[in-house]
Design a protein around this motif. Structure first.
Motif, PDB file in Angstrom:
ATOM      1  N   GLN A  51       0.851  -1.182   0.000  1.00 58.39           N
ATOM      2  CA  GLN A  51       0.000   0.000   0.000  1.00 58.39           C
ATOM      3  C   GLN A  51       0.886   1.231   0.000  1.00 58.39           C
ATOM      4  O   GLN A  51       1.934   1.267   0.648  1.00 58.39           O
ATOM      5  N   ASN A  52       0.431   2.245  -0.703  1.00 58.50           N
ATOM      6  CA  ASN A  52       1.172   3.487  -0.678  1.00 58.50           C
ATOM      7  C   ASN A  52       0.737   4.314   0.528  1.00 58.50           C
ATOM      8  O   ASN A  52      -0.168   3.929   1.266  1.00 58.50           O
ATOM      9  N   LEU A  53       1.378   5.451   0.719  1.00 63.44           N
ATOM     10  CA  LEU A  53       1.057   6.278   1.881  1.00 63.44           C
ATOM     11  C   LEU A  53      -0.365   6.810   1.817  1.00 63.44           C
ATOM     12  O   LEU A  53      -1.016   6.972   2.848  1.00 63.44           O
ATOM     13  N   ALA A  54      -0.850   7.068   0.619  1.00 63.02           N
ATOM     14  CA  ALA A  54      -2.199   7.609   0.472  1.00 63.02           C
ATOM     15  C   ALA A  54      -3.269   6.603   0.865  1.00 63.02           C
ATOM     16  O   ALA A  54      -4.310   6.978   1.406  1.00 63.02           O
ATOM     17  N   ASP A  55      -3.030   5.326   0.615  1.00 65.23           N
ATOM     18  CA  ASP A  55      -4.041   4.298   0.863  1.00 65.23           C
ATOM     19  C   ASP A  55      -3.942   3.651   2.238  1.00 65.23           C
ATOM     20  O   ASP A  55      -4.883   3.008   2.677  1.00 65.23           O
ATOM     21  N   SER A  56      -2.815   3.780   2.891  1.00 68.20           N
ATOM     22  CA  SER A  56      -2.595   3.066   4.145  1.00 68.20           C
ATOM     23  C   SER A  56      -3.221   3.795   5.330  1.00 68.20           C
ATOM     24  O   SER A  56      -3.183   5.024   5.415  1.00 68.20           O
ATOM     25  N   ASN A  57      -3.780   3.019   6.256  1.00 70.21           N
ATOM     26  CA  ASN A  57      -4.348   3.575   7.480  1.00 70.21           C
ATOM     27  C   ASN A  57      -3.449   3.347   8.694  1.00 70.21           C
ATOM     28  O   ASN A  57      -3.847   3.621   9.813  1.00 70.21           O
ATOM     29  N   SER A  58      -2.256   2.827   8.476  1.00 73.71           N
ATOM     30  CA  SER A  58      -1.382   2.535   9.603  1.00 73.71           C
ATOM     31  C   SER A  58      -0.855   3.833  10.223  1.00 73.71           C
ATOM     32  O   SER A  58      -0.756   4.858   9.546  1.00 73.71           O
ATOM     33  N   PRO A  59      -0.518   3.792  11.498  1.00 74.00           N
ATOM     34  CA  PRO A  59       0.002   4.992  12.162  1.00 74.00           C
ATOM     35  C   PRO A  59       1.300   5.503  11.525  1.00 74.00           C
ATOM     36  O   PRO A  59       1.496   6.722  11.438  1.00 74.00           O
ATOM     37  N   ILE A  60       2.169   4.599  11.073  1.00 72.49           N
ATOM     38  CA  ILE A  60       3.417   5.045  10.447  1.00 72.49           C
ATOM     39  C   ILE A  60       3.134   5.785   9.148  1.00 72.49           C
ATOM     40  O   ILE A  60       3.801   6.766   8.816  1.00 72.49           O
ATOM     41  N   ALA A  61       2.114   5.349   8.399  1.00 74.67           N
ATOM     42  CA  ALA A  61       1.755   6.042   7.162  1.00 74.67           C
ATOM     43  C   ALA A  61       1.223   7.440   7.471  1.00 74.67           C
ATOM     44  O   ALA A  61       1.532   8.399   6.754  1.00 74.67           O
ATOM     45  N   ALA A  62       0.449   7.561   8.532  1.00 73.69           N
ATOM     46  CA  ALA A  62      -0.042   8.887   8.934  1.00 73.69           C
ATOM     47  C   ALA A  62       1.126   9.796   9.312  1.00 73.69           C
ATOM     48  O   ALA A  62       1.145  10.973   8.944  1.00 73.69           O
ATOM     49  N   ASP A  63       2.110   9.241  10.040  1.00 74.76           N
ATOM     50  CA  ASP A  63       3.295  10.029  10.399  1.00 74.76           C
ATOM     51  C   ASP A  63       4.074  10.450   9.158  1.00 74.76           C
ATOM     52  O   ASP A  63       4.558  11.578   9.071  1.00 74.76           O
ATOM     53  N   LEU A  64       4.194   9.537   8.198  1.00 66.24           N
ATOM     54  CA  LEU A  64       4.930   9.864   6.974  1.00 66.24           C
ATOM     55  C   LEU A  64       4.181  10.888   6.128  1.00 66.24           C
ATOM     56  O   LEU A  64       4.807  11.747   5.493  1.00 66.24           O
ATOM     57  N   ARG A  65       2.872  10.824   6.104  1.00 67.14           N
ATOM     58  CA  ARG A  65       2.105  11.847   5.385  1.00 67.14           C
ATOM     59  C   ARG A  65       2.303  13.212   6.043  1.00 67.14           C
ATOM     60  O   ARG A  65       2.460  14.219   5.353  1.00 67.14           O
ATOM     61  N   ARG A  66       2.329  13.227   7.372  1.00 66.66           N
ATOM     62  CA  ARG A  66       2.562  14.479   8.098  1.00 66.66           C
ATOM     63  C   ARG A  66       3.976  15.003   7.802  1.00 66.66           C
ATOM     64  O   ARG A  66       4.175  16.187   7.554  1.00 66.66           O
ATOM     65  N   GLU A  67       4.963  14.093   7.790  1.00 69.96           N
ATOM     66  CA  GLU A  67       6.338  14.469   7.468  1.00 69.96           C
ATOM     67  C   GLU A  67       6.434  14.982   6.030  1.00 69.96           C
ATOM     68  O   GLU A  67       7.113  15.970   5.759  1.00 69.96           O
ATOM     69  N   LEU A  68       5.754  14.335   5.130  1.00 71.80           N
ATOM     70  CA  LEU A  68       5.719  14.756   3.729  1.00 71.80           C
ATOM     71  C   LEU A  68       5.132  16.154   3.613  1.00 71.80           C
ATOM     72  O   LEU A  68       5.678  17.015   2.905  1.00 71.80           O
ATOM     73  N   TYR A  69       4.058  16.405   4.307  1.00 70.90           N
ATOM     74  CA  TYR A  69       3.430  17.731   4.308  1.00 70.90           C
ATOM     75  C   TYR A  69       4.395  18.784   4.846  1.00 70.90           C
ATOM     76  O   TYR A  69       4.541  19.865   4.255  1.00 70.90           O
ATOM     77  N   ASP A  70       5.076  18.465   5.954  1.00 69.84           N
ATOM     78  CA  ASP A  70       6.035  19.425   6.541  1.00 69.84           C
ATOM     79  C   ASP A  70       7.178  19.718   5.579  1.00 69.84           C
ATOM     80  O   ASP A  70       7.608  20.874   5.445  1.00 69.84           O
ATOM     81  N   LEU A  71       7.696  18.687   4.916  1.00 69.38           N
ATOM     82  CA  LEU A  71       8.791  18.896   3.976  1.00 69.38           C
ATOM     83  C   LEU A  71       8.337  19.740   2.776  1.00 69.38           C
ATOM     84  O   LEU A  71       9.102  20.581   2.279  1.00 69.38           O
ATOM     85  N   LEU A  72       7.125  19.537   2.330  1.00 73.20           N
ATOM     86  CA  LEU A  72       6.598  20.367   1.239  1.00 73.20           C
ATOM     87  C   LEU A  72       6.458  21.817   1.679  1.00 73.20           C
ATOM     88  O   LEU A  72       6.760  22.741   0.918  1.00 73.20           O
ATOM     89  N   LYS A  73       5.990  22.027   2.908  1.00 73.72           N
ATOM     90  CA  LYS A  73       5.844  23.396   3.422  1.00 73.72           C
ATOM     91  C   LYS A  73       7.199  24.081   3.577  1.00 73.72           C
ATOM     92  O   LYS A  73       7.292  25.300   3.474  1.00 73.72           O
ATOM     93  N   GLN A  74       8.260  23.267   3.822  1.00 72.53           N
ATOM     94  CA  GLN A  74       9.612  23.830   3.941  1.00 72.53           C
ATOM     95  C   GLN A  74      10.198  24.191   2.576  1.00 72.53           C
ATOM     96  O   GLN A  74      11.265  24.774   2.502  1.00 72.53           O
TER      97      GLN A  74
END
Length: 150
Positions: A49-72
């Motif tokens: 599963q990719n980050l967009a489709d996954s409901n696991s907590p690590i995927a949520a953390d990685l989506r948050r990290e991805l968002y932060d890196l994009l904002k940077q």
């Protein structure tokens, strides 16, 4: 009885519900980049599963990290490099061609080529096998005699 049925249905319906990430993007380009990267990167916990489709907590953390890196203001390649350095090549759906991934990239083509060679060899041997199975004149006479008896 009816109330209990509706309570069970409601409990089953909410059992698999998961929180939805909501991010505010500065512009449409950043939103599209986020969606593309979250579909390109694989969840380290999930098998396929990719980050967009996954409901696991690590995927949520990685989506948050991805968002932060994009904002940077990080580039897509910098974000991918960050994720690979942190989680390894497993996070990529399309790993880079390297000594470690030659089998992954070229293995299927080699297997198909070997299968074609095996099919050609088997097909070429078939006529030789038919000649070996040909009946001798004595066997043909005996077969004719058996068929006449019926």
């Amino acid at each position: 009885m009816c109330t209990a049925f509706y309570l069970v249905i409601a409990a089953i319906g909410t059992a698999n519900a998961s929180p939805v990430d909501t991010y505010v993007f500065e512009d449409e380009v950043m939103k599209i980049r986020f969606q593309a990267l979250s579909k390109e990167l694989r969840c380290p916990k999930c098998q396929n599963q990719n980050l967009a489709d996954s409901n696991s907590p690590i995927a949520a953390d990685l989506r948050r990290e991805l968002y932060d890196l994009l904002k940077q203001g990080k580039a897509d390649s910098e974000i991918v490099d960050f994720m690979v350095n942190r989680y390894g090549e497993f996070v990529l759906y399309r790993p880079k061609v390297s000594e470690l991934t030659y089998v992954l990239w070229f293995g299927p083509a080699v297997l198909v080529l070997l299968a074609i060679i095996v099919v050609i060899v088997v097909v070429r041997r078939k006529p030789a096998n038919k000649e070996k199975l040909a009946l001798s004149s004595e066997q043909q006479d005996k077969l004719k005699q058996l068929l006449k008896d019926k």
